[in-house]
Design a protein around this motif. Structure first.
Motif, PDB file in Angstrom:
ATOM      1  N   ARG A 169       0.973  -1.346   0.174  1.00  0.00           N
ATOM      2  CA  ARG A 169       0.039  -0.240  -0.037  1.00  0.00           C
ATOM      3  C   ARG A 169       0.641   1.342  -0.025  1.00  0.00           C
ATOM      4  NH1 ARG A 169      -2.727  -3.764   3.757  1.00  0.00           N
ATOM      5  NH2 ARG A 169      -4.981  -4.146   3.485  1.00  0.00           N
ATOM      6  N   THR A 170       0.500   1.892  -1.001  1.00  0.00           N
ATOM      7  CA  THR A 170       1.262   3.796  -0.567  1.00  0.00           C
ATOM      8  C   THR A 170      -0.024   4.435  -1.187  1.00  0.00           C
ATOM      9  OG1 THR A 170       1.282   3.156  -3.157  1.00  0.00           O
ATOM     10  CG2 THR A 170       3.275   2.514  -2.133  1.00  0.00           C
ATOM     11  N   ARG A 171       0.521   5.914   0.034  1.00  0.00           N
ATOM     12  CA  ARG A 171      -0.438   6.908  -0.133  1.00  0.00           C
ATOM     13  C   ARG A 171       0.558   8.260  -0.304  1.00  0.00           C
ATOM     14  NH1 ARG A 171      -0.991   7.222   4.840  1.00  0.00           N
ATOM     15  NH2 ARG A 171       0.518   9.395   4.741  1.00  0.00           N
ATOM     16  N   ASN A 220      -4.252  18.236  -4.243  1.00  0.00           N
ATOM     17  CA  ASN A 220      -5.740  18.411  -4.687  1.00  0.00           C
ATOM     18  C   ASN A 220      -5.985  17.017  -4.422  1.00  0.00           C
ATOM     19  OD1 ASN A 220      -5.692  19.938  -6.605  1.00  0.00           O
ATOM     20  ND2 ASN A 220      -5.181  19.368  -8.784  1.00  0.00           N
ATOM     21  N   ILE A 221      -6.041  15.566  -4.483  1.00  0.00           N
ATOM     22  CA  ILE A 221      -6.701  14.364  -4.093  1.00  0.00           C
ATOM     23  C   ILE A 221      -5.365  13.922  -3.712  1.00  0.00           C
ATOM     24  CG2 ILE A 221      -8.370  12.917  -4.496  1.00  0.00           C
ATOM     25  CD1 ILE A 221      -9.816  14.485  -6.435  1.00  0.00           C
ATOM     26  N   PRO A 222      -5.965  13.276  -3.122  1.00  0.00           N
ATOM     27  CA  PRO A 222      -4.694  12.028  -2.393  1.00  0.00           C
ATOM     28  C   PRO A 222      -5.194  11.070  -3.007  1.00  0.00           C
ATOM     29  CG  PRO A 222      -6.214  13.254  -0.113  1.00  0.00           C
ATOM     30  CD  PRO A 222      -6.188  13.921  -1.637  1.00  0.00           C
ATOM     31  N   GLN A 223      -3.697  10.063  -2.679  1.00  0.00           N
ATOM     32  CA  GLN A 223      -4.001   8.852  -4.286  1.00  0.00           C
ATOM     33  C   GLN A 223      -3.687   8.075  -3.371  1.00  0.00           C
ATOM     34  OE1 GLN A 223      -1.318   9.410  -7.589  1.00  0.00           O
ATOM     35  NE2 GLN A 223      -2.558  10.615  -8.015  1.00  0.00           N
ATOM     36  N   ALA A 224      -4.416   7.117  -2.880  1.00  0.00           N
ATOM     37  CA  ALA A 224      -4.465   5.577  -2.389  1.00  0.00           C
ATOM     38  C   ALA A 224      -4.228   4.710  -3.214  1.00  0.00           C
ATOM     39  CB  ALA A 224      -5.308   5.526  -1.127  1.00  0.00           C
ATOM     40  N   THR A 225      -3.292   4.108  -3.178  1.00  0.00           N
ATOM     41  CA  THR A 225      -3.054   2.968  -3.667  1.00  0.00           C
ATOM     42  C   THR A 225      -2.349   1.341  -2.888  1.00  0.00           C
ATOM     43  OG1 THR A 225      -1.477   4.321  -5.928  1.00  0.00           O
ATOM     44  CG2 THR A 225      -1.995   1.550  -6.269  1.00  0.00           C
ATOM     45  N   SER A 226      -3.174  -0.157  -3.569  1.00  0.00           N
ATOM     46  CA  SER A 226      -3.114  -1.087  -1.979  1.00  0.00           C
ATOM     47  C   SER A 226      -3.454  -1.870  -3.810  1.00  0.00           C
ATOM     48  CB  SER A 226      -4.706  -2.010  -2.372  1.00  0.00           C
ATOM     49  OG  SER A 226      -4.301  -2.369  -1.494  1.00  0.00           O
ATOM     50  N   MET A 233       3.590   6.817   4.691  1.00  0.00           N
ATOM     51  CA  MET A 233       3.568   6.273   3.135  1.00  0.00           C
ATOM     52  C   MET A 233       3.660   5.291   1.963  1.00  0.00           C
ATOM     53  SD  MET A 233       3.811  10.025   4.115  1.00  0.00           S
ATOM     54  CE  MET A 233       5.436  10.335   3.526  1.00  0.00           C
ATOM     55  N   SER A 234       4.118   4.412   2.742  1.00  0.00           N
ATOM     56  CA  SER A 234       4.804   2.953   2.013  1.00  0.00           C
ATOM     57  C   SER A 234       4.560   2.247   3.556  1.00  0.00           C
ATOM     58  CB  SER A 234       5.726   2.717   1.395  1.00  0.00           C
ATOM     59  OG  SER A 234       6.269   1.487   1.226  1.00  0.00           O
ATOM     60  N   ARG A 235       4.122   0.773   3.035  1.00  0.00           N
ATOM     61  CA  ARG A 235       3.958   0.004   3.721  1.00  0.00           C
ATOM     62  C   ARG A 235       3.304  -1.455   3.408  1.00  0.00           C
ATOM     63  NH1 ARG A 235       5.103   2.907   7.289  1.00  0.00           N
ATOM     64  NH2 ARG A 235       4.107   2.757   9.185  1.00  0.00           N
ATOM     65  N   ILE A 236       3.597  -2.285   3.344  1.00  0.00           N
ATOM     66  CA  ILE A 236       3.935  -3.920   2.986  1.00  0.00           C
ATOM     67  C   ILE A 236       3.575  -5.086   3.752  1.00  0.00           C
ATOM     68  CG2 ILE A 236       4.902  -6.054   1.390  1.00  0.00           C
ATOM     69  CD1 ILE A 236       6.896  -4.153   0.447  1.00  0.00           C
ATOM     70  N   THR A 237       2.394  -5.651   3.805  1.00  0.00           N
ATOM     71  CA  THR A 237       2.285  -6.371   4.856  1.00  0.00           C
ATOM     72  C   THR A 237       2.010  -8.218   4.342  1.00  0.00           C
ATOM     73  OG1 THR A 237      -0.174  -5.932   4.337  1.00  0.00           O
ATOM     74  CG2 THR A 237       0.892  -4.524   6.710  1.00  0.00           C
ATOM     75  N   TYR A 238       1.641  -9.210   5.312  1.00  0.00           N
ATOM     76  CA  TYR A 238       2.200 -11.002   4.960  1.00  0.00           C
ATOM     77  C   TYR A 238       0.820 -10.835   6.080  1.00  0.00           C
ATOM     78  CZ  TYR A 238       5.462 -10.887   1.588  1.00  0.00           C
ATOM     79  OH  TYR A 238       6.415 -10.257   0.436  1.00  0.00           O
ATOM     80  N   ARG A 276       4.677  10.475  -6.699  1.00  0.00           N
ATOM     81  CA  ARG A 276       5.939   9.641  -6.862  1.00  0.00           C
ATOM     82  C   ARG A 276       6.444  10.477  -5.905  1.00  0.00           C
ATOM     83  NH1 ARG A 276       9.375   6.824 -12.016  1.00  0.00           N
ATOM     84  NH2 ARG A 276       7.081   6.337 -13.026  1.00  0.00           N
ATOM     85  N   GLY A 277       6.858   9.504  -4.356  1.00  0.00           N
ATOM     86  CA  GLY A 277       7.808  10.138  -3.134  1.00  0.00           C
ATOM     87  C   GLY A 277       8.874   9.486  -3.071  1.00  0.00           C
ATOM     88  N   SER A 278       9.372   9.730  -1.744  1.00  0.00           N
ATOM     89  CA  SER A 278      10.823   9.149  -1.934  1.00  0.00           C
ATOM     90  C   SER A 278      11.370   9.520  -0.358  1.00  0.00           C
ATOM     91  CB  SER A 278      12.203   9.108  -2.313  1.00  0.00           C
ATOM     92  OG  SER A 278      12.619  10.633  -2.780  1.00  0.00           O
ATOM     93  N   TYR A 279      11.725   8.560   1.010  1.00  0.00           N
ATOM     94  CA  TYR A 279      11.900   9.207   1.956  1.00  0.00           C
ATOM     95  C   TYR A 279      13.120   8.669   2.611  1.00  0.00           C
ATOM     96  CZ  TYR A 279      10.937   8.799   7.105  1.00  0.00           C
ATOM     97  OH  TYR A 279      11.143   9.330   8.716  1.00  0.00           O
ATOM     98  N   SER A 280      14.272   9.076   3.121  1.00  0.00           N
ATOM     99  CA  SER A 280      15.198   8.398   3.538  1.00  0.00           C
ATOM    100  C   SER A 280      15.452   8.921   5.185  1.00  0.00           C
ATOM    101  CB  SER A 280      16.451   9.465   2.834  1.00  0.00           C
ATOM    102  OG  SER A 280      15.768  10.915   2.966  1.00  0.00           O
ATOM    103  N   GLY A 281      16.412   7.542   5.621  1.00  0.00           N
ATOM    104  CA  GLY A 281      16.727   7.559   7.344  1.00  0.00           C
ATOM    105  C   GLY A 281      18.048   7.762   7.284  1.00  0.00           C
ATOM    106  N   SER A 282      19.292   8.149   7.855  1.00  0.00           N
ATOM    107  CA  SER A 282      20.211   7.346   8.008  1.00  0.00           C
ATOM    108  C   SER A 282      20.293   6.655   9.383  1.00  0.00           C
ATOM    109  CB  SER A 282      21.231   9.082   7.834  1.00  0.00           C
ATOM    110  OG  SER A 282      20.952   9.239   6.105  1.00  0.00           O
ATOM    111  N   ILE A 283      21.728   6.125   9.939  1.00  0.00           N
ATOM    112  CA  ILE A 283      22.238   6.159  10.798  1.00  0.00           C
ATOM    113  C   ILE A 283      24.132   6.232  10.799  1.00  0.00           C
ATOM    114  CG2 ILE A 283      22.046   3.650  10.473  1.00  0.00           C
ATOM    115  CD1 ILE A 283      21.830   3.130  13.930  1.00  0.00           C
ATOM    116  N   PRO A 284      24.728   6.894  11.553  1.00  0.00           N
ATOM    117  CA  PRO A 284      26.243   6.992  11.693  1.00  0.00           C
ATOM    118  C   PRO A 284      26.455   5.340  12.209  1.00  0.00           C
ATOM    119  CG  PRO A 284      25.819   7.883  13.790  1.00  0.00           C
ATOM    120  CD  PRO A 284      24.112   7.749  12.804  1.00  0.00           C
TER     121      PRO A 284
END
Length: 501
Positions: free
Chosen positions: A74-76, A81-87, A163-168, A312-320
């Motif tokens: 799932r992504t959001r 204008n209008i949020p896009q939600a995809t499954s 905004m991004s999830r993958i579930t089992y 489209r979008g992207s998200y980043s996180g860092s750790i030293p």
């Protein structure tokens, strides 16, 4: 107002009237064998258990019960204008339930418990229907048909945005027939699990200047002070290191090593190479997500300029990562191509070749006593620095690198070299290379609840057998006693020995 008491209805009538207003209650629970909250399932792992259906007060008729193993992405995209939600449901395994497990007639009796077993095996690849959008690259298509890992909702931070999830999940559904005879869903229960599939080592990426995420090489001019002339140029380059492999339980990650190649080109013979003070590094996890199918590698080219009709979008996180000591690394002096020609090495080779071929002695071209004008030193300095990389699995939840239809995850290893000139000034040079994260098979011989070896242990044993079989062998002529001898061979051999004597 009359004070006469009102007549009361019989007790049986009150009970019957109350029962008419009590709706039938049904509970459905999913129990997975040997499951716990932090358990991680991988490729070929079994997910087995049973669905417990409990009814009370009244019997409940039903049409059928369905048990599935679902994988959903799932992504959001928060558009203006209008949020896009995809499954996107990329995995759907249905457990066949024999008729013998259904009561006859198909009715859950009041105050009873019914048990329906299930058994799933997590596949290695998805079916072709899991990725139906257009992809111009066969290699990317193969990546989209791999199982992606669980994304989000881990016990530790996994660098994933909301905004991004993958579930089992294991999902059970009860269907009943409506007034028109159609089978409609009446009730549903779900039980989530965490999945990290086995990811083999991929080939190193071919990084070009158009790939904006990575910086494979970077140069910088050095000065003793702001107003002083340049003393030289330093160039730091790096290659893609070997992948860091996650253990099957997800608690540890094998270390890897990156190599930095440093080159210092002095502007004059008096220029000395700078001192390498330290090398610091960090790992950045980048998550890409899209409202539509992704038809490229999002970590290559320029993702921010590749917008199409879908958001489209992207998200980043860092750790030293802990700093690296470079006490044993030292500069080595090497002649440049021009320096080798000026030293007369190449000229002497050409002179000897001409002398032997023509039979006459001619001085080598450009070889005289006059001093040539020099725009730079005829040599350069080189150094190799090995940077150990140990991902902190205890602080963050790392998942393998993957590319799916609407979500992707990649890692970048950033390494910063701190240099110190003779005058005490310091400067830094930073490069960023791709770092693949996969799932290792070396599990240490685990066994499951039944006492049998787990899939990881069996794969480890098979890998060891293959390694032993493929070990290099020494071929030699066997001793004489192990050779088959024809009749009369011994006599002929003895005669030859006597003749030689």
């Amino acid at each position: 107002m009359s004070n006469r008491p009102r007549p009361t209805a019989p007790a049986s009538t009150v009970v019957e009237s109350a029962q008419k207003h009590i709706a039938p209650k049904i509970n459905m629970d999913i129990h997975i064998d040997n499951h716990y909250q932090s358990k991680i399932y991988t490729t070929s792992s079994t997910v087995s258990g049973h669905v417990k259906v409990t009814t009370s007060h009244h019997s409940v008729p039903f049409d059928r019960v369905q048990v599935l193993l679902l994988g959903t992405s799932r992504t959001r995209i928060d558009a203006i204008n209008i949020p896009q939600a995809t499954s996107h449901t990329f995995l759907k395994l249905t457990m066949p339930i024999p008729d013998s497990y259904y009561p006859v007639p198909r009715r859950f009796e009041a105050d009873t418990t019914n048990t329906i077993p299930f058994h799933f095996v997590i596949p290695q690849h998805l079916t072709l229907n899991a990725c139906s959008h257009r992809i111009p690259n066969d290699a990317l298509k193969e990546n989209h048909l791999r199982l992606p890992p669980s994304l989000g909702d881990w016990d530790k931070d996994d660098f994933t945005p909301n905004m991004s999830r993958i579930t089992y999940s294991v999902r059970a559904r009860i269907y009943h027939q409506d007034a028109e005879g159609k089978s409609v869903r009446a009730m549903e229960a779900s039980h989530d699990i965490k999945v990290i599939p086995i990811v083999a080592e991929d080939a190193p990426l071919n990084i070009t200047t158009q790939d904006k995420l990575y910086v494979m090489s970077k140069s910088k001019s050095l000065r003793k002070s702001i107003l002083s002339p340049k003393v030289g140029k330093v160039t730091v380059s790096a290659n893609q290191p070997a992948p860091a492999m996650i253990s099957s339980d997800g608690h540890s990650i094998s270390p890897t090593t990156a190599q930095l190649d440093l080159v210092f080109e002095p502007t004059s013979n008096e220029s000395q190479p700078p001192k390498v003070v330290s090398v610091t590094s960090k790992v950045t996890a980048v998550t890409y997500y899209s409202a539509g199918g992704i038809n490229q590698y999002p970590n290559l080219k320029d993702w921010s300029r590749s917008f199409g009709a879908d958001g489209r979008g992207s998200y980043s996180g860092s750790i030293p990562i802990p700093a690296v000591s470079v006490g044993n690394a030292a500069w080595s002096q090497n002649l440049t191509a021009q320096g080798r020609r000026d030293s007369g090495y190449d000229s002497e080779l050409r002179y000897e070749s001409d002398h032997s071929a023509n039979g006459r002695q001619t001085p080598p071209s450009g070889h005289d006593s006059r001093k040539r004008s020099n725009n730079g030193a005829p040599y350069y300095y080189g150094m190799k620095v090995h940077v150990p990389v140990q991902l902190p699995a205890g602080k963050k939840q790392f998942i393998p690198t993957f590319h799916s239809c609407i979500s992707s995850r990649v890692y970048v290893l950033w390494m910063t070299v701190t240099l110190s000139a003779l005058a005490g000034t310091s400067s830094t040079v930073t490069v960023g290379v791709p770092l693949q994260v996969g799932l290792g098979l070396r599990g240490g011989g685990q066994v499951d609840a039944t006492g049998l070896p787990t899939f990881e242990a069996a794969m480890e044993e098979a890998a060891l057998e293959v390694d032993a079989y493929l070990q290099p062998r020494t071929m030699s002529v066997p001793d004489i006693e192990f050779c088959s001898q024809l009749p009369g061979y011994t006599e002929r051999r003895n005669n030859r020995v006597t003749e030689r004597a």
